[in-house]
Scaffold this active site. Structure first.
Site, PDB file in Angstrom:
ATOM      1  N   GLU A 115      36.976  45.020  45.192  1.00 40.13           N
ATOM      2  CA  GLU A 115      36.809  44.616  43.903  1.00 40.13           C
ATOM      3  C   GLU A 115      35.962  43.122  43.679  1.00 40.13           C
ATOM      4  O   GLU A 115      36.663  42.222  43.251  1.00 40.13           O
ATOM      5  CB  GLU A 115      38.181  44.194  43.150  1.00 40.13           C
ATOM      6  N   GLU A 157      41.883  53.616  43.571  1.00 39.21           N
ATOM      7  CA  GLU A 157      43.301  52.959  43.614  1.00 39.21           C
ATOM      8  C   GLU A 157      43.648  53.383  41.939  1.00 39.21           C
ATOM      9  O   GLU A 157      42.846  53.247  41.207  1.00 39.21           O
ATOM     10  CB  GLU A 157      43.224  51.344  43.268  1.00 39.21           C
TER      11      GLU A 157
HETATM   12  C1  GAL Z   1      43.965  45.966  42.356  1.00 38.30           C
HETATM   13  C2  GAL Z   1      43.648  45.512  43.878  1.00 38.30           C
HETATM   14  C3  GAL Z   1      44.743  45.680  44.870  1.00 38.30           C
HETATM   15  C4  GAL Z   1      46.116  45.403  44.078  1.00 38.30           C
HETATM   16  C5  GAL Z   1      45.940  46.180  42.864  1.00 38.30           C
HETATM   17  C6  GAL Z   1      47.433  46.005  41.834  1.00 38.30           C
HETATM   18  O1  GAL Z   1      43.133  45.189  41.529  1.00 38.30           O
HETATM   19  O2  GAL Z   1      42.582  45.883  44.349  1.00 38.30           O
HETATM   20  O3  GAL Z   1      44.464  45.102  46.098  1.00 38.30           O
HETATM   21  O4  GAL Z   1      46.101  43.933  43.806  1.00 38.30           O
HETATM   22  O5  GAL Z   1      45.030  45.580  42.054  1.00 38.30           O
HETATM   23  O6  GAL Z   1      47.307  46.738  40.767  1.00 38.30           O
END
Ligand code: GAL
Length: 682
Positions: A169, A318
């Site tokens: 990110e 994710e």
């Molecule tokens: C994302 C990040 C992850 C974790 C997640 C939590 O933005 O890539 O490492 O922090 O958020 O929602």
């Protein structure tokens, strides 16, 4: 010679062996972010067993593990990672390796404080969070490259490693002196002379004239809009080269079958994602709802935006297992909603859905985030829902193999235009992303796919191209769009289009600037609205808000489709929406932010005017239909139908279809329980 043959045979059998070790890759990947470095190795088997039981087919590992992979400068330890990869492999779980550059270790930032980024206010970032590096720092790039190289040397031929994620990110900038000098160099190579820069930026205004490149600042807060736009473009190039540095390191050692991606953040506009994704094999994104619940149209456009970055299927790298930890109110998604959300991603062209994260670290900043197992290492209630997905992905995978959404409609999305509007919104509620959504949602509800692409993308396959708020319009953009229209396309421009040139200066022709002549009309004046005003015509009568452009026809054959009613005097009875046929096509200009009801009517008008294929009709409210298509040897179409509501819905099918998840016989109707999903094939 004999020894040569011997070695060739050894190598051959080795590669056959490693090939044989890899189990066949699934067409749909269910995954999770796993952090083995946070747990004793004795625990890994239990975690991987539970993953396997849930049908998890890949883990993403490593993206924050720099301090474990290189515990001190130049001393690399990847043995533990290799053991984790092998243990996953034994259970048919593939691995995506993340390069750990989003989290430099403390030895690094202490020894090389120059790698820490400088915040806007001049303070140096401190250790203890992540993304504290400077994206231009040559030293940081060198250290990150070395780490990526070590990983690639070790895992570049590993049959169980299917791909790579660079960093995590991208988000931050650095305002240090080196970055500033890089920016100045970048401007110099773009403009050649200061005269050209001063002229395009109108620097005579407020005595901004630059006499040397070194005088040019990094914009902090409000500055010249041309400078601000160039800074964003510079930042985009910087992130591209930051990423390329690691891509090259990996490519040097990795098999070509191993792909490389990055996990973007949806609407986030810190850089131009078309630029940054240029060197990736495909794009991924991290799909978080945060607070509230899944709105399939608001979320769907972001899937389509990500698919549009490379104009191919993407991954959800994710997503939230229930809840996040970073909102004011971190509510959980309802029972069934996580499953619906996963299928929603597949419907929009994702080939993977991965949960962040498997299990909470016992310490650290994210203890409250949703997971699939609890701190005791046992499944949480959501685990079963994800396991259901595991079974479903396995079941429906083959039918979806090689399929992608195919669209007759495109929405043009331009970072330049979004930035230019955001720098000077003029009305605080003129959010360019929301404006795009207002065009997208009504049409998406009536169809089964829409592409979101940048203005330079090939357009000939679309019946309708909508460009809401294409504020920055270069002559090249205009020519591309006009070609599309001349050949028979329907271009629908939204308010604020064609006001600026590529330097973010005002065009000297009235909006839509270089397309005004083709439109046969222009914007006589724009008005910000402090209260709703009436608009009526072909799309019904309703109040519009935020923005209103008084359109004026120049060509006799321009048709006025809607007019303003009584409002501020200036706008009274003036055209609000016009359309004009030109070449084999048509340009329509919508000069305001129409109400939802009017946008629905406009969508219906486009469906009729441009003969958009509507395969499903009478789709109940809150039900989403998505279609994925395979061409080539085994042509197929697959429909993913989701009931996003909390009521039972009955959906009429255009022809008899089989439901693949339940394996039911062909039927002309499907009944969906609340938040239920059907995967249908004719
Ligand atoms: C994302 C990040 C992850 C974790 C997640 C939590 O933005 O890539 O490492 O922090 O958020 O929602």
């Amino acid at each position: 010679m004999a020894t040569k043959i011997f070695w060739i045979l050894v190598l051959l059998s080795f590669s056959i062996l490693s090939f044989a070790q890899a189990s066949p890759q699934p067409p749909l990947y269910l995954g999770t972010a796993w952090y083995p470095e946070q747990w004793p190795e004795s625990r890994w088997d239990a975690d991987l067993d539970l993953m396997q039981k849930a049908g998890i087919r890949f883990v993403r590992v490593g993206e924050f593990a720099w301090s474990t992979m290189e515990p001190s400068e130049g001393k690399f330890d990847l043995d533990w990672l290799e053991r984790a990869v092998t243990m996953a492999q034994k259970r048919g779980i593939f691995v995506v390796l993340g390069t750990p550059s989003a989290a430099p270790p403390a030895w690094l930032t202490s020894k090389y404080p120059d790698t820490l980024r400088i915040e806007e206010d001049g303070r140096r970032a401190v250790h203890g969070n992540r993304q504290h590096f400077s994206f231009t720092s040559p030293r940081y790039r060198e250290l990150a490259r070395r780490m990526a190289t070590e990983m690639a040397k070790r895992f570049g031929h590993n049959p169980n490693v299917i791909g790579w994620q660079i960093d995590n990110e991208y988000a931050t900038y650095s305002y240090d002196d080196y970055t500033r000098s890089q920016f100045q160099q970048w401007l110099k190579s773009k403009y050649g002379t200061l005269d050209s820069l001063n002229q395009h930026w109108t620097t005579a205004y407020w005595s901004q004239t630059y006499d040397t490149w070194e005088e040019i600042p990094i914009p902090v807060g409000w500055n010249n809009p041309s400078l601000m736009l160039e800074w964003k473009r510079f930042v985009s190039d910087v992130y591209r080269s930051y990423q390329k540095n690691q891509i090259e390191a990996i490519r040097q050692y990795a098999d070509s079958r191993q792909w490389i991606t990055h996990n973007f953040m949806g609407w986030f506009d810190g850089f131009d994602h078309y630029t940054v994704s240029a060197d990736l094999d495909f794009a991924s994104w991290d799909n978080y709802i945060g607070n509230g619940h899944l709105n399939p149209w608001k979320n769907g456009i972001v899937h389509d935006l990500t698919r549009g970055l490379k104009r191919k299927n993407f991954w959800v790298m994710e997503t939230q297992p229930g809840n996040v930890n970073w909102q004011q109110v971190n509510n959980s998604l309802d029972k069934g909603e996580v499953r619906a959300m996963a299928w929603h991603a597949i419907g929009h062209g994702s080939d993977a859905v991965s949960y962040w994260q498997w299990r909470s670290a016992l310490g650290g900043q994210e203890q409250y985030h949703g997971t699939l197992v609890g701190p005791d290492g046992k499944p949480v209630p959501l685990y079963d829902e994800v396991a259901q997905l595991g079974r479903e992905f396995a079941k429906a995978g083959d039918i979806l193999r090689g399929t992608s959404p195919v669209s007759e409609i495109a929405v043009l999305h331009s970072y330049d235009s979004r930035w230019a509007i955001d720098f000077q919104r003029h009305h605080k509620e003129f959010d360019p992303a929301r404006y795009l959504e207002s065009f997208y949602a009504p049409l998406r509800k009536l169809t089964d796919s829409i592409d979101v692409v940048n203005p330079a993308a090939p357009l000939e396959s679309y019946k309708v191209v909508m460009a809401p708020g294409l504020n920055v319009m270069s002559d090249a953009d205009a020519k591309h769009l006009l070609d599309y229209v001349q050949r028979g396309g329907h271009l629908v421009l939204g308010a604020r289009s064609g006001l600026k040139d590529e330097y973010n200066a005002l065009h000297t022709t009235r909006q839509p600037g270089p397309l005004a002549q083709a439109l046969g009309a222009h914007v006589e004046q724009y008005y910000v609205l402090d209260k709703p005003i009436p608009v009526s015509g072909d799309f019904g009568s309703d109040d519009v808000k935020i923005w209103a452009e008084y359109l004026k026809a120049d060509a006799p054959d321009v048709r006025v489709l809607a007019r303003y009613g009584k409002s501020n005097g200036w706008l009274d009875d003036q055209p609000a929406v016009v359309t004009h046929s030109i070449g084999k096509g048509q340009i329509t200009y919508v000069g305001t932010w129409l109400s939802e009801a009017q946008m629905n009517a406009l969508a219906l008008w486009l469906i009729k005017t441009d003969k958009i294929t509507q395969r499903f009709t009478d789709v109940p409210e809150g039900v989403e239909v998505s279609r994925r298509v395979a061409t080539g040897n085994s042509p197929r179409e697959v429909y993913i139908v989701i009931n996003h509501t909390t009521e039972v819905k009955h959906i009429k099918l255009p022809s008899a279809m089989r439901e693949q998840l339940r394996g039911t016989a062909a039927s002309l109707e499907v009944e969906l329980a609340p938040r239920d999903v059907a995967v249908l094939t004719p």
